[in-house]
Design a protein around this motif. Structure first.
Motif, PDB file in Angstrom:
ATOM      1  N   ALA A  57      62.087  41.543 -14.221  1.00 27.04           N
ATOM      2  CA  ALA A  57      63.070  40.559 -15.576  1.00 27.04           C
ATOM      3  C   ALA A  57      64.300  41.581 -15.943  1.00 27.04           C
ATOM      4  CB  ALA A  57      61.358  40.614 -16.578  1.00 27.04           C
ATOM      5  N   ALA A  58      64.295  42.952 -15.586  1.00 26.03           N
ATOM      6  CA  ALA A  58      65.885  43.546 -15.407  1.00 26.03           C
ATOM      7  C   ALA A  58      66.153  42.695 -14.981  1.00 26.03           C
ATOM      8  CB  ALA A  58      64.875  44.938 -15.572  1.00 26.03           C
ATOM      9  N   LEU A  59      65.889  43.094 -12.923  1.00 24.01           N
ATOM     10  CA  LEU A  59      66.497  42.512 -11.529  1.00 24.01           C
ATOM     11  C   LEU A  59      66.868  41.288 -12.416  1.00 24.01           C
ATOM     12  CD1 LEU A  59      68.239  43.547  -9.875  1.00 24.01           C
ATOM     13  CD2 LEU A  59      65.689  42.965  -8.425  1.00 24.01           C
ATOM     14  N   ALA A  60      66.778  40.343 -12.990  1.00 26.80           N
ATOM     15  CA  ALA A  60      67.063  38.950 -13.345  1.00 26.80           C
ATOM     16  C   ALA A  60      68.256  38.914 -13.994  1.00 26.80           C
ATOM     17  CB  ALA A  60      66.164  37.867 -13.235  1.00 26.80           C
ATOM     18  N   MET A  61      67.490  40.120 -15.589  1.00 25.37           N
ATOM     19  CA  MET A  61      69.003  40.030 -15.877  1.00 25.37           C
ATOM     20  C   MET A  61      70.196  41.205 -15.890  1.00 25.37           C
ATOM     21  SD  MET A  61      67.229  41.688 -19.905  1.00 25.37           S
ATOM     22  CE  MET A  61      65.650  42.645 -19.191  1.00 25.37           C
ATOM     23  N   ILE A  62      70.099  41.754 -15.133  1.00 19.15           N
ATOM     24  CA  ILE A  62      71.255  42.504 -14.140  1.00 19.15           C
ATOM     25  C   ILE A  62      71.797  41.122 -13.649  1.00 19.15           C
ATOM     26  CG2 ILE A  62      72.126  44.235 -12.627  1.00 19.15           C
ATOM     27  CD1 ILE A  62      69.893  46.081 -13.622  1.00 19.15           C
ATOM     28  N   SER A  63      71.287  40.661 -12.885  1.00 17.01           N
ATOM     29  CA  SER A  63      72.002  39.262 -12.080  1.00 17.01           C
ATOM     30  C   SER A  63      72.763  38.351 -12.788  1.00 17.01           C
ATOM     31  CB  SER A  63      71.239  38.975 -11.188  1.00 17.01           C
ATOM     32  OG  SER A  63      70.203  39.923 -10.462  1.00 17.01           O
ATOM     33  N   ALA A  64      72.055  38.310 -14.046  1.00 17.09           N
ATOM     34  CA  ALA A  64      72.591  37.228 -14.636  1.00 17.09           C
ATOM     35  C   ALA A  64      73.866  37.841 -15.708  1.00 17.09           C
ATOM     36  CB  ALA A  64      71.579  37.140 -15.735  1.00 17.09           C
ATOM     37  N   VAL A  65      73.706  38.763 -15.672  1.00 18.47           N
ATOM     38  CA  VAL A  65      75.003  39.909 -16.282  1.00 18.47           C
ATOM     39  C   VAL A  65      75.730  39.916 -15.344  1.00 18.47           C
ATOM     40  CG1 VAL A  65      75.755  41.538 -17.404  1.00 18.47           C
ATOM     41  CG2 VAL A  65      73.400  40.839 -18.172  1.00 18.47           C
ATOM     42  N   ILE A  66      76.028  39.991 -14.497  1.00 14.74           N
ATOM     43  CA  ILE A  66      77.043  40.593 -13.713  1.00 14.74           C
ATOM     44  C   ILE A  66      77.537  39.359 -12.597  1.00 14.74           C
ATOM     45  CG2 ILE A  66      77.611  41.487 -10.865  1.00 14.74           C
ATOM     46  CD1 ILE A  66      75.741  43.820 -11.928  1.00 14.74           C
ATOM     47  N   PRO A  67      78.769  38.858 -13.301  1.00 15.57           N
ATOM     48  CA  PRO A  67      80.109  37.918 -12.981  1.00 15.57           C
ATOM     49  C   PRO A  67      79.863  37.331 -11.313  1.00 15.57           C
ATOM     50  CG  PRO A  67      81.093  39.503 -14.259  1.00 15.57           C
ATOM     51  CD  PRO A  67      79.600  39.991 -14.566  1.00 15.57           C
ATOM     52  N   GLY A  68      80.066  36.100 -11.230  1.00 12.41           N
ATOM     53  CA  GLY A  68      79.791  36.171  -9.367  1.00 12.41           C
ATOM     54  C   GLY A  68      78.546  36.114  -8.765  1.00 12.41           C
TER      55      GLY A  68
ATOM     56  N   VAL B 296      74.358  34.836  -9.539  1.00 10.69           N
ATOM     57  CA  VAL B 296      73.354  34.298 -10.372  1.00 10.69           C
ATOM     58  C   VAL B 296      72.185  34.187  -9.219  1.00 10.69           C
ATOM     59  CG1 VAL B 296      72.561  31.796 -10.956  1.00 10.69           C
ATOM     60  CG2 VAL B 296      75.024  32.892 -10.952  1.00 10.69           C
ATOM     61  N   TRP B 297      70.963  34.645 -10.224  1.00 15.00           N
ATOM     62  CA  TRP B 297      70.103  34.487  -9.951  1.00 15.00           C
ATOM     63  C   TRP B 297      69.528  33.036 -10.101  1.00 15.00           C
ATOM     64  CZ3 TRP B 297      65.886  38.485  -9.546  1.00 15.00           C
ATOM     65  CH2 TRP B 297      64.336  38.443  -9.447  1.00 15.00           C
ATOM     66  N   SER B 298      69.097  32.625  -9.080  1.00 23.63           N
ATOM     67  CA  SER B 298      68.624  31.026  -8.609  1.00 23.63           C
ATOM     68  C   SER B 298      66.894  30.872  -8.651  1.00 23.63           C
ATOM     69  CB  SER B 298      69.475  31.078  -7.486  1.00 23.63           C
ATOM     70  OG  SER B 298      70.789  30.233  -7.458  1.00 23.63           O
TER      71      SER B 298
ATOM     72  N   ASP C   7      55.253  34.450  -4.283  1.00 20.79           N
ATOM     73  CA  ASP C   7      54.545  35.339  -3.947  1.00 20.79           C
ATOM     74  C   ASP C   7      55.641  37.233  -3.820  1.00 20.79           C
ATOM     75  OD1 ASP C   7      56.492  35.610  -1.979  1.00 20.79           O
ATOM     76  OD2 ASP C   7      55.159  36.012  -0.267  1.00 20.79           O
ATOM     77  N   ARG C   8      56.790  36.780  -4.671  1.00 20.93           N
ATOM     78  CA  ARG C   8      58.051  37.748  -5.870  1.00 20.93           C
ATOM     79  C   ARG C   8      58.273  39.071  -4.549  1.00 20.93           C
ATOM     80  NH1 ARG C   8      54.771  39.742 -11.206  1.00 20.93           N
ATOM     81  NH2 ARG C   8      54.526  37.313 -12.198  1.00 20.93           N
ATOM     82  N   SER C   9      58.443  38.110  -3.177  1.00 22.28           N
ATOM     83  CA  SER C   9      58.946  38.685  -2.271  1.00 22.28           C
ATOM     84  C   SER C   9      60.048  38.321  -1.847  1.00 22.28           C
ATOM     85  CB  SER C   9      57.637  38.173  -0.897  1.00 22.28           C
ATOM     86  OG  SER C   9      58.531  36.984  -0.577  1.00 22.28           O
ATOM     87  N   ALA C  10      61.114  38.193  -2.025  1.00 21.25           N
ATOM     88  CA  ALA C  10      62.257  37.817  -2.449  1.00 21.25           C
ATOM     89  C   ALA C  10      63.418  36.507  -3.518  1.00 21.25           C
ATOM     90  CB  ALA C  10      62.379  37.011  -1.136  1.00 21.25           C
ATOM     91  N   VAL C  11      64.264  37.133  -3.599  1.00 26.16           N
ATOM     92  CA  VAL C  11      65.025  36.320  -4.394  1.00 26.16           C
ATOM     93  C   VAL C  11      66.580  35.499  -3.572  1.00 26.16           C
ATOM     94  CG1 VAL C  11      66.331  38.733  -4.834  1.00 26.16           C
ATOM     95  CG2 VAL C  11      65.488  36.619  -7.131  1.00 26.16           C
ATOM     96  N   LEU C  12      66.266  34.307  -4.685  1.00 22.57           N
ATOM     97  CA  LEU C  12      67.864  33.194  -3.727  1.00 22.57           C
ATOM     98  C   LEU C  12      68.721  33.769  -5.216  1.00 22.57           C
ATOM     99  CD1 LEU C  12      68.698  31.653  -1.720  1.00 22.57           C
ATOM    100  CD2 LEU C  12      68.122  29.592  -3.257  1.00 22.57           C
ATOM    101  N   ILE C  13      69.561  34.168  -4.764  1.00 19.96           N
ATOM    102  CA  ILE C  13      70.933  34.570  -5.279  1.00 19.96           C
ATOM    103  C   ILE C  13      71.863  33.743  -5.053  1.00 19.96           C
ATOM    104  CG2 ILE C  13      72.709  36.642  -6.184  1.00 19.96           C
ATOM    105  CD1 ILE C  13      70.380  38.095  -6.242  1.00 19.96           C
TER     106      ILE C  13
END
Length: 162
Positions: free
Chosen positions: A108-119, A121-123, A128-134
């Motif tokens: 959740a903290a990582l998602a918020m950090i990704s959303a706050v930093i311009p440029g 977007v956590w997609s 299985d929580r093994s990867a995130v698409l940004i």
């Protein structure tokens, strides 16, 4: 008392917000506000996350400062990219970042950090929580972006939460 008011500060905030939004301090509004302030935390208590022990306060403080600096830096980089978009359009793309972090609070903290930093977007988070698409506004080297993302944000969060 804890059973009636599981979150007293939230209840106080809800009561204050109610009175400010209604712009009335009549007894009826006080009663309605108290009803909302008592009922809402009780109804929403199953949705509250479980508390977690705070580990590595020093890492948390450094991470907060790093994110603050990154927000300003990224805002300037994105603004420059928008200004020069006619001459050199940004190379925006989706980047898959493999994750070593599996704690719910950390994600959740990582998602918020990704959303706050311009440029950025956590997609999407893999099931299985093994990867995130940004989605990244402008990226030259995906491998360098993944390495930076993991060392700047995921590694400190892993130290804090796991």
């Amino acid at each position: 008392m804890k059973r009636l008011l599981p979150s007293p500060w939230l209840s106080l905030g809800l009561l204050g917000g109610w009175l400010l939004l209604t712009r009335s301090f009549s007894p009826g509004q006080w009663l309605l506000g108290i009803g909302v302030a008592v009922a809402m935390p009780l109804l929403m208590s199953p949705l509250r996350p479980q508390p977690w022990p705070l580990r590595r306060l020093d890492v948390l403080i450094r991470l907060i400062l790093r994110v603050g600096v990154e927000v300003v830096h990224s805002a300037l980089v994105v603004a420059a990219g928008v200004c020069r978009a006619g001459a050199r359009p940004p190379r925006g793309r989706f980047v898959v970042v493999p994750l070593d972090l599996h704690d719910t609070h950390g994600l959740a903290a990582l998602a918020m950090i990704s959303a706050v930093i311009p440029g950025t977007v956590w997609s999407e988070l893999a099931a299985d929580r093994s990867a995130v698409l940004i989605h990244v506004f402008d990226v030259d080297d995906e491998a360098a972006f993944v390495h930076d993302f993991k060392t700047r944000y995921e590694l400190p969060l892993k130290e804090i939460f796991e």
